[in-house]
Design a protein around this motif. Structure first.
Motif, PDB file in Angstrom:
ATOM      1  N   ARG A  20       0.964  -1.067  -0.031  1.00  0.00           N
ATOM      2  CA  ARG A  20       0.129  -0.182   0.181  1.00  0.00           C
ATOM      3  C   ARG A  20       0.915   1.302  -0.053  1.00  0.00           C
ATOM      4  N   ALA A  21       0.283   2.215  -0.281  1.00  0.00           N
ATOM      5  CA  ALA A  21       0.994   3.780  -0.547  1.00  0.00           C
ATOM      6  C   ALA A  21       1.299   4.050   0.898  1.00  0.00           C
ATOM      7  N   PRO A  22       2.367   4.750   1.289  1.00  0.00           N
ATOM      8  CA  PRO A  22       2.395   5.429   2.632  1.00  0.00           C
ATOM      9  C   PRO A  22       1.193   6.456   3.044  1.00  0.00           C
ATOM     10  N   ARG A  23       0.956   6.318   4.174  1.00  0.00           N
ATOM     11  CA  ARG A  23      -0.055   7.435   4.695  1.00  0.00           C
ATOM     12  C   ARG A  23       0.705   8.842   5.302  1.00  0.00           C
ATOM     13  N   GLY A  24       0.013   9.821   5.652  1.00  0.00           N
ATOM     14  CA  GLY A  24       0.566  10.894   6.036  1.00  0.00           C
ATOM     15  C   GLY A  24       1.822  10.693   6.969  1.00  0.00           C
ATOM     16  N   HIS A  78       8.465   2.769   9.225  1.00  0.00           N
ATOM     17  CA  HIS A  78       7.025   2.440   9.665  1.00  0.00           C
ATOM     18  C   HIS A  78       6.548   1.016   8.796  1.00  0.00           C
ATOM     19  N   TYR A  79       7.073   0.898   7.585  1.00  0.00           N
ATOM     20  CA  TYR A  79       6.732  -0.197   6.709  1.00  0.00           C
ATOM     21  C   TYR A  79       8.126  -0.148   5.616  1.00  0.00           C
ATOM     22  N   HIS A  80       8.136  -1.254   5.168  1.00  0.00           N
ATOM     23  CA  HIS A  80       9.172  -1.357   3.782  1.00  0.00           C
ATOM     24  C   HIS A  80       7.971  -1.275   2.770  1.00  0.00           C
ATOM     25  N   PHE A  81       8.005  -0.224   1.976  1.00  0.00           N
ATOM     26  CA  PHE A  81       7.027   0.081   0.916  1.00  0.00           C
ATOM     27  C   PHE A  81       7.508  -0.723  -0.250  1.00  0.00           C
ATOM     28  N   ILE A  82       6.944  -1.728  -1.010  1.00  0.00           N
ATOM     29  CA  ILE A  82       7.432  -2.255  -2.286  1.00  0.00           C
ATOM     30  C   ILE A  82       6.108  -2.235  -3.305  1.00  0.00           C
ATOM     31  N   TYR A 116      -0.929  -6.260   0.067  1.00  0.00           N
ATOM     32  CA  TYR A 116      -0.437  -7.142   0.704  1.00  0.00           C
ATOM     33  C   TYR A 116       0.526  -6.646   1.873  1.00  0.00           C
ATOM     34  N   TYR A 117       0.392  -7.637   3.012  1.00  0.00           N
ATOM     35  CA  TYR A 117       1.418  -7.245   4.010  1.00  0.00           C
ATOM     36  C   TYR A 117       1.937  -8.489   4.433  1.00  0.00           C
TER      37      TYR A 117
END
Length: 205
Positions: free
Chosen positions: A43-47, A54-58, A82-83
């Motif tokens: 998912r896209a990063p939130r503000g 916070h997450y590894h965004f891929i 996906y998580y």
């Protein structure tokens, strides 16, 4: 003399809006010996969210490649994204002596309990369903239809709390943090976790 311990794994789950993320953030900020495993997500990063913190965004293709490589301890598709929890990331934290929190949903918790029965599972409950609904609506991060989906799913998620080892009610944030830390600390004092110290004590008696 104490030897370096291998950290334990703590599964922490809750229905959306229960305050799980805020609670876990307080615990790791106040207790440096406890770390949270940073999940991968598509998912896209939130503000305000920072990649790698916070997450590894891929992207979805990379995530599916990691699935094929067996890189995840657990993974799930949640609301179209996906998580997943990296096996390597969790193992590295454990080997460095940190207790590791897996902040995951009930589906992921079931996967982890199945492959790591020694993991300790903790479910965070809201004080009431009405307060849970108010918290979800006040966040302002989701569209109304997504909020309704989360509320519809919340009851079945809360039913899953019966499968967890411990339950913490997040009515007062400070008290809930204390309860959570007490669970983590007390687990380190079980005989099985102290076995290495006992063996060394007897060897040097």
């Amino acid at each position: 003399m104490r030897t370096t311990k291998t950290g334990s794994i703590f599964i922490i789950s809750a229905a959306s809006g229960t305050g799980k993320t805020t609670l876990v953030s307080r615990v790791i900020a106040n207790h440096p010996e406890i770390r949270v495993s940073i999940s991968h997500t598509t998912r896209a990063p939130r503000g305000g969210e920072i990649a790698g913190q916070h997450y590894h965004f891929i992207d979805p293709n990379k995530f599916e490649q990691l699935i094929d490589e067996g890189a995840f301890l657990e993974y799930a598709m949640v609301y179209g994204n996906y998580y997943g929890t990296s096996i390597e990331g969790v193992k590295m934290l454990q080997e460095n002596g940190f207790d590791v929190i897996l902040e995951i949903d009930v589906q992921g918790a079931e996967q982890v309990r199945r492959c790591l029965p020694e993991a300790v599972s903790i479910f965070i409950l809201p004080p009431s369903f009405q307060i849970l609904a108010e918290r979800l609506r006040s966040r302002g991060t989701d569209e109304p239809e997504i909020i309704e989906k989360r509320l519809n799913k919340a009851r079945s998620e809360i039913e899953q709390s019966l499968l967890f080892d411990y339950v913490v009610i997040n009515d007062d944030l400070v008290q809930a943090e204390m309860d959570l830390v007490h669970i983590i600390k007390s687990h380190s004092l079980t005989q099985s976790k102290q076995q290495r110290f006992i063996e060394n004590l007897l060897e040097n008696s």
